[in-house]
Write an enzyme that holds these catalytic residues in place. Structure first.
Site, mmCIF file in Angstrom:
data_model
loop_
_atom_site.group_PDB
_atom_site.id
_atom_site.type_symbol
_atom_site.label_atom_id
_atom_site.label_comp_id
_atom_site.label_asym_id
_atom_site.label_seq_id
_atom_site.Cartn_x
_atom_site.Cartn_y
_atom_site.Cartn_z
ATOM 1 N N LYS B 9 69.161 22.386 -10.504
ATOM 2 C CA LYS B 9 68.170 21.308 -10.516
ATOM 3 C C LYS B 9 68.635 20.159 -9.610
ATOM 4 O O LYS B 9 69.831 19.916 -9.467
ATOM 5 C CB LYS B 9 68.031 20.818 -11.952
ATOM 6 C CG LYS B 9 67.021 19.717 -12.169
ATOM 7 C CD LYS B 9 66.968 19.390 -13.659
ATOM 8 C CE LYS B 9 66.178 18.124 -13.929
ATOM 9 N NZ LYS B 9 66.843 16.922 -13.431
ATOM 10 N N LYS B 14 75.195 19.530 -7.600
ATOM 11 C CA LYS B 14 75.548 20.686 -6.758
ATOM 12 C C LYS B 14 76.425 20.276 -5.582
ATOM 13 O O LYS B 14 77.413 20.922 -5.284
ATOM 14 C CB LYS B 14 74.284 21.352 -6.168
ATOM 15 C CG LYS B 14 73.448 22.097 -7.149
ATOM 16 C CD LYS B 14 72.239 22.707 -6.471
ATOM 17 C CE LYS B 14 71.352 21.684 -5.781
ATOM 18 N NZ LYS B 14 70.779 20.683 -6.672
ATOM 19 N N LYS B 40 67.422 16.497 2.258
ATOM 20 C CA LYS B 40 68.082 15.203 1.998
ATOM 21 C C LYS B 40 69.382 15.064 2.793
ATOM 22 O O LYS B 40 69.921 13.976 2.925
ATOM 23 C CB LYS B 40 68.400 15.044 0.502
ATOM 24 C CG LYS B 40 67.191 14.767 -0.362
ATOM 25 C CD LYS B 40 67.566 14.078 -1.675
ATOM 26 C CE LYS B 40 68.651 14.773 -2.466
ATOM 27 N NZ LYS B 40 68.239 16.114 -2.970
ATOM 28 N N ASP B 125 65.626 23.559 -6.519
ATOM 29 C CA ASP B 125 64.958 24.693 -7.125
ATOM 30 C C ASP B 125 64.472 25.605 -6.006
ATOM 31 O O ASP B 125 64.362 25.187 -4.869
ATOM 32 C CB ASP B 125 63.775 24.185 -7.951
ATOM 33 C CG ASP B 125 63.537 25.079 -9.143
ATOM 34 O OD1 ASP B 125 63.891 26.275 -9.069
ATOM 35 O OD2 ASP B 125 62.999 24.585 -10.141
#
Lengths: 337, 272
Positions: B9, B14, B40, B125
């Site tokens: 998520k 991460k 990003k 995701d």
């Protein structure tokens, strides 16, 4: 798998309409291939019917870069490029690619509200086919129409610009209307200027090319209060009914026109007396089940059997008395060969 | 060459986890390539001392696909780790998924995909085919799900299992679930819950990273924990995780849970 005439590409359908505006430019917001194959198709068909000019089509030339970063800037640039030649209208047609990446084409075009820009949604993967493209284009272009005094004349809606007999069919409808003393005010959309489209709100009746355009007929009726007749007539009986219906809609006595046309039809029937008893085998779309073929069997004593002489069935079917006459002459020539 | 991908998520950690794994592996003397697959573009920032490196998509936009060269997109950071950011369109326009696909094509053309370990850090995701690209044949064989004990994080991890299951079912599909990495949010019995989740989807807990102030400190100093506080217990946790991943031989085809099942699991671990 069959690919029927009415299916196919939404974009092609819309282009068949928008490229028939003489002073218009059509802009395809998609990869160059969409513009190329459609231009080739349109050009070939236009040359076939005597128009030597390539259709005025511009592409936003989307590549992978625009797919990733969005194609809205490419669209803006191309609208500016189109505007430089001051066309009467700039029709912006979307493609599968621009629709899939979600470019907000309407929002971009709203920023050009000082220009005559019309958006036609034609992302083909959304499910529509050729016919839907035609409908979408006609409805989008109806924005040009202005509500006006009804002039007692007629507007033809959605002539099939790519059909081989488009002009012959126009001539026939024009001839039939002249029997009633009515003229055609506007051909929406065939070989007209953007300015001419203003008259869309001024005619007293709209005649649709065929009943597949009924959604457009209803739309224009609710928008401009103009009643419509659902299609050009096919077959002798339907041609007489057509005259009667147009007359009734416009409050004109059609009895003299109908009598004159009946006389005309009698002459045609007479000239084909030696055709009686022919056994024909219809080619193309299989056994003809449209009423016009029943009529031919009864009036000309023709029968349609698989073992008969093969004859082509035109698609679309011939319009009016003259269209039927052309088809019969063709069949007779084939039978003599 | 070992290729691993971290999915989870958005905002679950991460990037923090992957940079620390990369840094720890690099400290073991391995040649590492880390690829951030998120528009990003902040996956590799802590390996680059806080620098947002130019992305593959930036280069494509500026000079065109064919003109992009290796040095334009591969930047060397902490411990010689080669860093790549896919980048993507501005938020709200275009197709970011296609950007990931284009990035992979360019990296292939430039022969950039080499080293002892390639680490793919992928957007929150699996939103479309483009973001499943790292799972495709020839790329990451081992997928690690990063999750906390929060329901929505578990839900996202569970969702990614669906993509792994689908891709592993293909004739030459080699992608498998390597395990679940717990990234703690200081919830009660959190490690237990994530372990249980991993078990229920047919996998195992690869490691659990407890919440620690030091992670925040390291980030504010624009470094990985491995670089900023190599002696800390948190750095040991990352080193241990990196070691486990390196040695991991367990690869599973996961069995995603139903939503109701997932909810009742989360309920079981709610504190009173």
């Amino acid at each position: 798998m069959n690919s029927y005439r009415t299916e196919g590409c939404t974009l092609s359908g819309a282009l068949s309409v928008t490229t028939a505006i003489k002073d218009g430019i059509t802009l395809i917001h998609g990869p160059e291939g969409c513009a190329h194959h459609n231009s080739s198709l349109l050009h070939a068909l236009m040359v076939d019917s005597g128009r030597l000019f390539a259709p005025a089509i511009l592409s936003t030339s989307l590549t992978e870069t625009e797919v990733i970063f969005g194609g809205e800037e490419a669209l803006e640039d191309t609208i500016r490029r189109a505007a430089a030649s001051e066309p009467g209208v700039i029709c912006v047609l979307t493609s599968c690619v621009s629709a899939a990446i979600g470019d907000d084409v309407r929002a971009v075009c709203r920023d050009f509200s000082h220009l005559p820009v019309v958006v036609v949604p034609t992302g083909g993967f959304l499910g529509g086919g050729f016919s839907q493209g035609v409908e979408e284009a006609l409805m989008a272009l109806s924005d040009f129409g202005e509500m006006g005094e009804k002039t007692g004349s007629v507007t033809l809606i959605g002539e099939k610009n790519l059909e081989y007999e488009v002009e012959a069919n126009y001539q026939e409808v024009s001839r039939l209307l002249s029997l009633l003393g009515i003229s055609i005010e506007l051909r929406f959309v065939r070989n007209i200027t953007a300015t001419a489209m203003k008259k869309l709100g001024s005619s007293s009746v709209n005649i649709l090319r065929d009943p597949s355009l009924i959604r457009v007929g209803n739309f224009l009726e609710s928008r401009f209060g103009i009643p419509f007749i659902p299609g050009f007539p096919v077959g002798l009986e339907e041609t007489l009914v057509f005259l009667e219906t147009v007359g009734k809609t416009l409050g004109i006595d059609s009895s003299r026109a109908a009598a004159a046309e009946k006389e005309n039809q009698h002459r045609l029937i007479g000239s084909f007396h030696n055709f009686h008893g022919r056994v024909l085998s219809p080619g193309g779309n299989g056994p003809p089940d449209q009423p016009v073929f029943k009529e031919l069997e009864q009036i000309f004593d023709i029968s349609f059997e698989d073992h008969g002489k093969p004859v082509p069935i035109p698609d679309p079917l011939p319009v009016g008395t003259s269209g039927l006459s052309r088809m019969l002459h063709r069949w007779r020539r084939i039978c003599r060969e | 060459m070992k290729q691993i991908a971290l999915y989870g998520k958005g905002g679950i950690g991460k990037s923090t986890t992957s940079v620390n794994i990369s840094a720890a592996l690099s400290d073991m003397g391995l040649d590492i390539l880390q690829i951030g697959c998120d528009p990003k573009r902040d996956s590799t920032r802590m390996l680059m001392r806080g620098r947002l490196i130019p992305t593959v998509m930036d280069q494509v936009r500026e000079r065109g696909d064919r003109a992009v060269m290796l040095d334009d997109v591969v930047y060397t950071g902490y411990g010689g780790i080669r860093c790549v950011e896919a980048g993507g369109p501005e938020p709200g326009v275009g197709c970011a998924g296609r950007g990931i696909i284009a990035t992979f094509q360019i990296l292939e053309r430039l022969s950039a995909l080499h080293g002892d370990v390639v680490v793919y850090d992928v957007l929150g995701d699996v939103v479309c085919g483009g973001f499943a690209m790292p799972m495709r044949e020839g790329y990451a064989q081992e997928i690690y799900l990063v999750t906390s004990g929060e329901l929505m994080s578990l839900y996202a991890a569970n969702n990614i299992c669906k993509a792994i299951k689908r891709l592993s079912g293909r004739t030459r599909g080699i992608c498998r679930l390597g395990g679940v990495i717990g990234n703690g949010k200081n919830l009660d019995r959190e490690e237990e819950l994530i372990t249980c989740f991993a078990d229920r989807i047919g996998s195992a807990l690869t490691g659990f990273i407890p919440r620690s102030q030091i992670v925040q400190m390291a980030e504010l100093n624009k470094k990985t924990v491995i670089e900023y506080a190599p002696e800390s217990s948190q750095a040991s946790v990352y080193r241990q995780l990196a070691g486990t991943i390196l040695e991991n031989a367990r690869l599973d085809i996961p069995e995603p849970m139903e939503m109701e099942e997932l909810e009742s699991l989360a309920y079981e671990f709610l504190s009173d």
